[in-house]
Design a protein around this motif. Structure first.
Motif, PDB file in Angstrom:
ATOM      1  N   ALA A   1      74.059 152.895 -52.625  1.00 21.18           N
ATOM      2  CA  ALA A   1      73.589 153.587 -53.834  1.00 21.18           C
ATOM      3  C   ALA A   1      74.607 153.460 -54.958  1.00 21.18           C
ATOM      4  O   ALA A   1      75.812 153.523 -54.730  1.00 21.18           O
ATOM      5  CB  ALA A   1      73.337 155.057 -53.518  1.00 21.18           C
ATOM      6  N   PHE A   2      74.093 153.285 -56.170  1.00 19.35           N
ATOM      7  CA  PHE A   2      74.934 153.317 -57.369  1.00 19.35           C
ATOM      8  C   PHE A   2      74.932 154.734 -57.917  1.00 19.35           C
ATOM      9  O   PHE A   2      73.877 155.361 -58.005  1.00 19.35           O
ATOM     10  CB  PHE A   2      74.368 152.405 -58.457  1.00 19.35           C
ATOM     11  CG  PHE A   2      74.429 150.946 -58.132  1.00 19.35           C
ATOM     12  CD1 PHE A   2      75.620 150.372 -57.710  1.00 19.35           C
ATOM     13  CD2 PHE A   2      73.309 150.140 -58.264  1.00 19.35           C
ATOM     14  CE1 PHE A   2      75.687 149.011 -57.441  1.00 19.35           C
ATOM     15  CE2 PHE A   2      73.367 148.784 -57.996  1.00 19.35           C
ATOM     16  CZ  PHE A   2      74.564 148.227 -57.576  1.00 19.35           C
ATOM     17  N   VAL A   3      76.086 155.209 -58.316  1.00 20.52           N
ATOM     18  CA  VAL A   3      76.161 156.529 -58.948  1.00 20.52           C
ATOM     19  C   VAL A   3      76.901 156.376 -60.272  1.00 20.52           C
ATOM     20  O   VAL A   3      78.085 156.018 -60.300  1.00 20.52           O
ATOM     21  CB  VAL A   3      76.892 157.546 -58.032  1.00 20.52           C
ATOM     22  CG1 VAL A   3      77.111 158.868 -58.757  1.00 20.52           C
ATOM     23  CG2 VAL A   3      76.088 157.778 -56.751  1.00 20.52           C
ATOM     24  N   THR A   4      76.198 156.618 -61.372  1.00 23.78           N
ATOM     25  CA  THR A   4      76.823 156.502 -62.695  1.00 23.78           C
ATOM     26  C   THR A   4      77.724 157.697 -62.930  1.00 23.78           C
ATOM     27  O   THR A   4      77.284 158.839 -62.800  1.00 23.78           O
ATOM     28  CB  THR A   4      75.745 156.474 -63.794  1.00 23.78           C
ATOM     29  OG1 THR A   4      74.905 155.362 -63.563  1.00 23.78           O
ATOM     30  CG2 THR A   4      76.368 156.339 -65.173  1.00 23.78           C
TER      31      THR A   4
ATOM     32  N   ILE B   1      79.631 164.800 -57.418  1.00 22.88           N
ATOM     33  CA  ILE B   1      79.814 165.106 -55.989  1.00 22.88           C
ATOM     34  C   ILE B   1      78.485 165.564 -55.377  1.00 22.88           C
ATOM     35  O   ILE B   1      78.130 165.157 -54.268  1.00 22.88           O
ATOM     36  CB  ILE B   1      80.907 166.195 -55.785  1.00 22.88           C
ATOM     37  CG1 ILE B   1      82.239 165.720 -56.368  1.00 22.88           C
ATOM     38  CG2 ILE B   1      81.061 166.569 -54.308  1.00 22.88           C
ATOM     39  CD1 ILE B   1      82.824 164.475 -55.734  1.00 22.88           C
ATOM     40  N   ALA B   2      77.760 166.396 -56.118  1.00 24.41           N
ATOM     41  CA  ALA B   2      76.469 166.883 -55.590  1.00 24.41           C
ATOM     42  C   ALA B   2      75.537 165.695 -55.332  1.00 24.41           C
ATOM     43  O   ALA B   2      74.857 165.643 -54.300  1.00 24.41           O
ATOM     44  CB  ALA B   2      75.835 167.856 -56.576  1.00 24.41           C
ATOM     45  N   GLU B   3      75.527 164.731 -56.251  1.00 26.05           N
ATOM     46  CA  GLU B   3      74.634 163.585 -56.030  1.00 26.05           C
ATOM     47  C   GLU B   3      75.097 162.760 -54.834  1.00 26.05           C
ATOM     48  O   GLU B   3      74.286 162.326 -54.014  1.00 26.05           O
ATOM     49  CB  GLU B   3      74.534 162.695 -57.277  1.00 26.05           C
ATOM     50  CG  GLU B   3      73.475 161.618 -57.051  1.00 26.05           C
ATOM     51  CD  GLU B   3      73.295 160.626 -58.187  1.00 26.05           C
ATOM     52  OE1 GLU B   3      73.887 160.814 -59.258  1.00 26.05           O
ATOM     53  OE2 GLU B   3      72.561 159.659 -57.980  1.00 26.05           O
ATOM     54  N   VAL B   4      76.407 162.566 -54.733  1.00 23.80           N
ATOM     55  CA  VAL B   4      76.924 161.777 -53.607  1.00 23.80           C
ATOM     56  C   VAL B   4      76.556 162.472 -52.282  1.00 23.80           C
ATOM     57  O   VAL B   4      76.067 161.829 -51.347  1.00 23.80           O
ATOM     58  CB  VAL B   4      78.458 161.595 -53.728  1.00 23.80           C
ATOM     59  CG1 VAL B   4      79.054 161.040 -52.437  1.00 23.80           C
ATOM     60  CG2 VAL B   4      78.790 160.672 -54.905  1.00 23.80           C
ATOM     61  N   GLU B   5      76.736 163.790 -52.235  1.00 25.55           N
ATOM     62  CA  GLU B   5      76.431 164.510 -50.985  1.00 25.55           C
ATOM     63  C   GLU B   5      74.941 164.411 -50.647  1.00 25.55           C
ATOM     64  O   GLU B   5      74.570 164.233 -49.491  1.00 25.55           O
ATOM     65  CB  GLU B   5      76.873 165.975 -51.112  1.00 25.55           C
ATOM     66  CG  GLU B   5      78.390 166.078 -51.012  1.00 25.55           C
ATOM     67  CD  GLU B   5      78.943 167.478 -51.264  1.00 25.55           C
ATOM     68  OE1 GLU B   5      80.151 167.661 -51.083  1.00 25.55           O
ATOM     69  OE2 GLU B   5      78.172 168.381 -51.654  1.00 25.55           O
TER      70      GLU B   5
ATOM     71  N   GLY C   1      71.012 159.432 -45.994  1.00 26.53           N
ATOM     72  CA  GLY C   1      71.206 158.183 -45.248  1.00 26.53           C
ATOM     73  C   GLY C   1      72.024 157.114 -45.952  1.00 26.53           C
ATOM     74  O   GLY C   1      72.212 156.023 -45.417  1.00 26.53           O
ATOM     75  N   THR C   2      72.502 157.385 -47.164  1.00 28.76           N
ATOM     76  CA  THR C   2      73.312 156.375 -47.853  1.00 28.76           C
ATOM     77  C   THR C   2      74.675 156.243 -47.178  1.00 28.76           C
ATOM     78  O   THR C   2      75.343 157.241 -46.934  1.00 28.76           O
ATOM     79  CB  THR C   2      73.497 156.775 -49.338  1.00 28.76           C
ATOM     80  OG1 THR C   2      72.227 156.749 -49.964  1.00 28.76           O
ATOM     81  CG2 THR C   2      74.436 155.828 -50.060  1.00 28.76           C
ATOM     82  N   GLY C   3      75.051 155.003 -46.918  1.00 30.56           N
ATOM     83  CA  GLY C   3      76.332 154.790 -46.249  1.00 30.56           C
ATOM     84  C   GLY C   3      77.382 154.179 -47.167  1.00 30.56           C
ATOM     85  O   GLY C   3      78.544 154.012 -46.782  1.00 30.56           O
TER      86      GLY C   3
ATOM     87  N   THR D   1      81.841 160.628 -48.686  1.00 27.96           N
ATOM     88  CA  THR D   1      80.998 159.486 -48.301  1.00 27.96           C
ATOM     89  C   THR D   1      81.752 158.579 -47.332  1.00 27.96           C
ATOM     90  O   THR D   1      82.977 158.486 -47.397  1.00 27.96           O
ATOM     91  CB  THR D   1      80.555 158.670 -49.555  1.00 27.96           C
ATOM     92  OG1 THR D   1      79.888 157.483 -49.136  1.00 27.96           O
ATOM     93  CG2 THR D   1      81.734 158.261 -50.418  1.00 27.96           C
ATOM     94  N   PRO D   2      81.028 157.911 -46.422  1.00 30.02           N
ATOM     95  CA  PRO D   2      81.716 157.034 -45.467  1.00 30.02           C
ATOM     96  C   PRO D   2      82.310 155.783 -46.104  1.00 30.02           C
ATOM     97  O   PRO D   2      83.179 155.146 -45.509  1.00 30.02           O
ATOM     98  CB  PRO D   2      80.626 156.643 -44.472  1.00 30.02           C
ATOM     99  CG  PRO D   2      79.352 157.193 -44.957  1.00 30.02           C
ATOM    100  CD  PRO D   2      79.586 158.044 -46.158  1.00 30.02           C
ATOM    101  N   ARG D   3      81.824 155.407 -47.296  1.00 29.39           N
ATOM    102  CA  ARG D   3      82.315 154.156 -47.905  1.00 29.39           C
ATOM    103  C   ARG D   3      82.110 154.239 -49.412  1.00 29.39           C
ATOM    104  O   ARG D   3      81.019 154.588 -49.872  1.00 29.39           O
ATOM    105  CB  ARG D   3      81.511 152.973 -47.331  1.00 29.39           C
ATOM    106  CG  ARG D   3      82.045 151.597 -47.663  1.00 29.39           C
ATOM    107  CD  ARG D   3      81.201 150.531 -46.966  1.00 29.39           C
ATOM    108  NE  ARG D   3      81.738 149.205 -47.181  1.00 29.39           N
ATOM    109  CZ  ARG D   3      82.536 148.561 -46.330  1.00 29.39           C
ATOM    110  NH1 ARG D   3      82.870 149.110 -45.185  1.00 29.39           N
ATOM    111  NH2 ARG D   3      82.978 147.359 -46.615  1.00 29.39           N
TER     112      ARG D   3
END
Ligand code: SAM
Ligand code: SF4
Length: 445
Positions: A161-164, A194-198, A204-206, A236-238
């Motif tokens: 996933a991309f997170v801007t 952080i909320a979006e990443v979590e 399921g995003t790795g 996040t794992p990566r």
């Protein structure tokens, strides 16, 4: 025309001549074509969600689509030429009744030239990067009154996933149209990132990639980019990030890359030129020596890591001596890969009206000299990986030849013989290496 040593993340041209036909004639269909950088890929994710909400099924070929959306890049002239080629083809398909409507979004949409393009190619809707939300009404959703904000989440689930984290750019590099079409820097609050990443990781995003034109310039309420990166690396794992600006790159960020297990040890740090004189003309805000020092810190922090860069050849006023200095820097930094661009004048930028144009033949020679130097370095560095066993994250599933595309923790791209699905890890021995990619055998266990 500009060129790169490897392809930019642009979707393949779908100008197929197969007969028209849709899977289900009752479903509205849309085809999204993305040109340019990861920022545009990410904007296309948002567009994709909009058209899905509006009940469109996504199709891959223009001739299967009621609506075609071209999400475009304006950074170099050849990007515009490519889009014009697609628009011409779409006009033909529209005359044949196979495509009904065409929308153009992204950086070309934000440029003055878009009005002429709209007229010439009879485009139904043109939107820039700051009013993509207006597409909602066009596809039949309720009108969105929201102005553009980087807080709008983009990618839903998916393994990568991309997170801007920021949009726009506060620099004014002589050659660059980005500040004109993307506006000034806007940073997204840390809590929102952080909320979006979590949420993504829970879905399921790795693998999360933090995005921005100058991602390391991010700052918010006293926090700086390294604080954000460290926080994300715990959620996040990566994680990886792009694109960075050398003037904003802090040593502690470089050290964090080496220290933190979940951060991919890959740094993309565009240098543009090895000549202080050219760096000054370009308004880059650093000297070659400072760039070299950053690279020393990175190599010390992550000796096995990969280093990539952007280089422009043939900027107005570039002399043979400037070029020699770029070659020297390329040799000293031993890049693992690079995007090499031939200067492309963009109307509205300072460089477009600077004297000292470099003849095409000279630009081409300089381009090839930089390319050869980069490939020599990359090939040598990649050879060192042969024989080692690597943990490989599968990014794209296997193709017809049974090879998946993955990435090592050092940031090397690997072709690996496995049917394992994207988002998983395998361990495999590196059997051989070229200048751009490593080749692994079958995974062990
Ligand atoms: N923000 C990033 C930075 O500061 O390096 C780069 C963003 S830009 C979209 C990507 C790359 O395109 C730049 O690093 C530069 O090498 C290249 N580029 C931008 N404008 C260009 C131009 N007019 N001609 C050739 N290359 C250009
Ligand atoms: Fe363009 Fe320079 Fe901003 Fe990068 S830092 S986006 S090259 S103006």
């Amino acid at each position: 025309m500009s060129s790169t040593t490897r392809s930019t993340p642009t979707a393949p041209i779908p100008l197929s001549s197969k007969p028209a036909g849709q899977a289900n004639p009752d479903t509205k269909t849309a085809c999204i074509r993305t040109f340019g950088c990861q920022m545009n890929v990410h904007d296309s994710d948002r567009i994709r969600r909009m058209i899905q909400d509006a009940g469109y099924a996504e199709v891959q070929r223009y001739e299967d689509a009621d609506l075609v959306i071209l999400n475009t890049c304006y950074v170099r002239e050849n990007a515009v030429d490519r889009v014009k080629g697609h628009l011409g083809e779409l006009n033909r398909l529209r005359r044949e009744g196979r495509v009904k409507r065409v929308a153009l979004t992204g950086c070309i949409g934000a440029a003055e030239e878009s009005a002429t393009l709209q007229q010439t190619y009879d485009i139904d809707l043109v939107l820039g990067t700051h009013n993509t939300y207006e597409l909602a009404e066009f596809v039949g959703l309720p009108t969105m009154l929201e102005t553009y904000t980087p807080e709008l989440p983009g990618t839903e689930g998916g393994h990568n996933a991309f997170v801007t984290i920021m949009t726009g750019c506060n620099y004014q590099c002589s050659y660059c149209i980005v500040p004109t079409v993307r506006g000034r820097m806007l940073c997204r609050p840390m809590g929102s990132v952080i909320a979006e990443v979590e949420r993504l990781v829970a879905g399921g995003t790795g693998y999360v990639t933090l995005l921005g034109q100058t991602v390391d310039a991010w700052r918010h309420e006293g926090k700086r980019f390294c604080d954000l990166l460290e926080a994300v690396s715990e959620s996040t794992p990566r994680v990886w990030f792009t694109t960075s600006h050398p003037s904003n790159m802090e040593d502690r960020t470089l050290r964090a890359i080496g220290e933190r297990d979940t951060i991919v040890k890959r740094l993309h740090l565009p240098v543009q030129s090895g000549s202080d004189r050219m760096l000054r003309v370009m308004h880059r805000g650093y000297k070659a020596e400072r760039y070299r020092r950053k690279i020393e810190v990175f190599r010390e922090a992550a000796p096995d890591g990969t280093l990539t860069t952007d280089i422009i050849v043939g900027h107005p006023g570039e002399t043979e001596e400037d070029h020699e200095q770029t070659l020297k820097l390329v040799e000293d930094c031993a890049f693992d890969s690079a995007y090499i661009f031939k200067f492309s004048p963009r109307r509205g930028t300072e460089a477009a009206s600077l004297p000292g144009a470099v003849p095409d033949a000279v630009v081409q020679r300089r381009f090839l000299e930089v390319l050869r130097q980069i490939e020599r370095n990359a090939f040598e560095r990649n050879q060192r990986k042969v024989g080692g066993v690597e943990e490989i994250y599968i990014r794209h599933g296997s193709t017809e030849d049974g090879k998946a595309i993955g990435e090592t923790w050092s940031g090397h791209a690997v072709h690996v013989k496995t049917g394992v699905a994207p988002g998983n890890y395998v361990k495999a021995r590196i059997e051989s290496a070229g200048p751009h990619v490593l080749y692994a055998g079958e995974p062990s266990g």
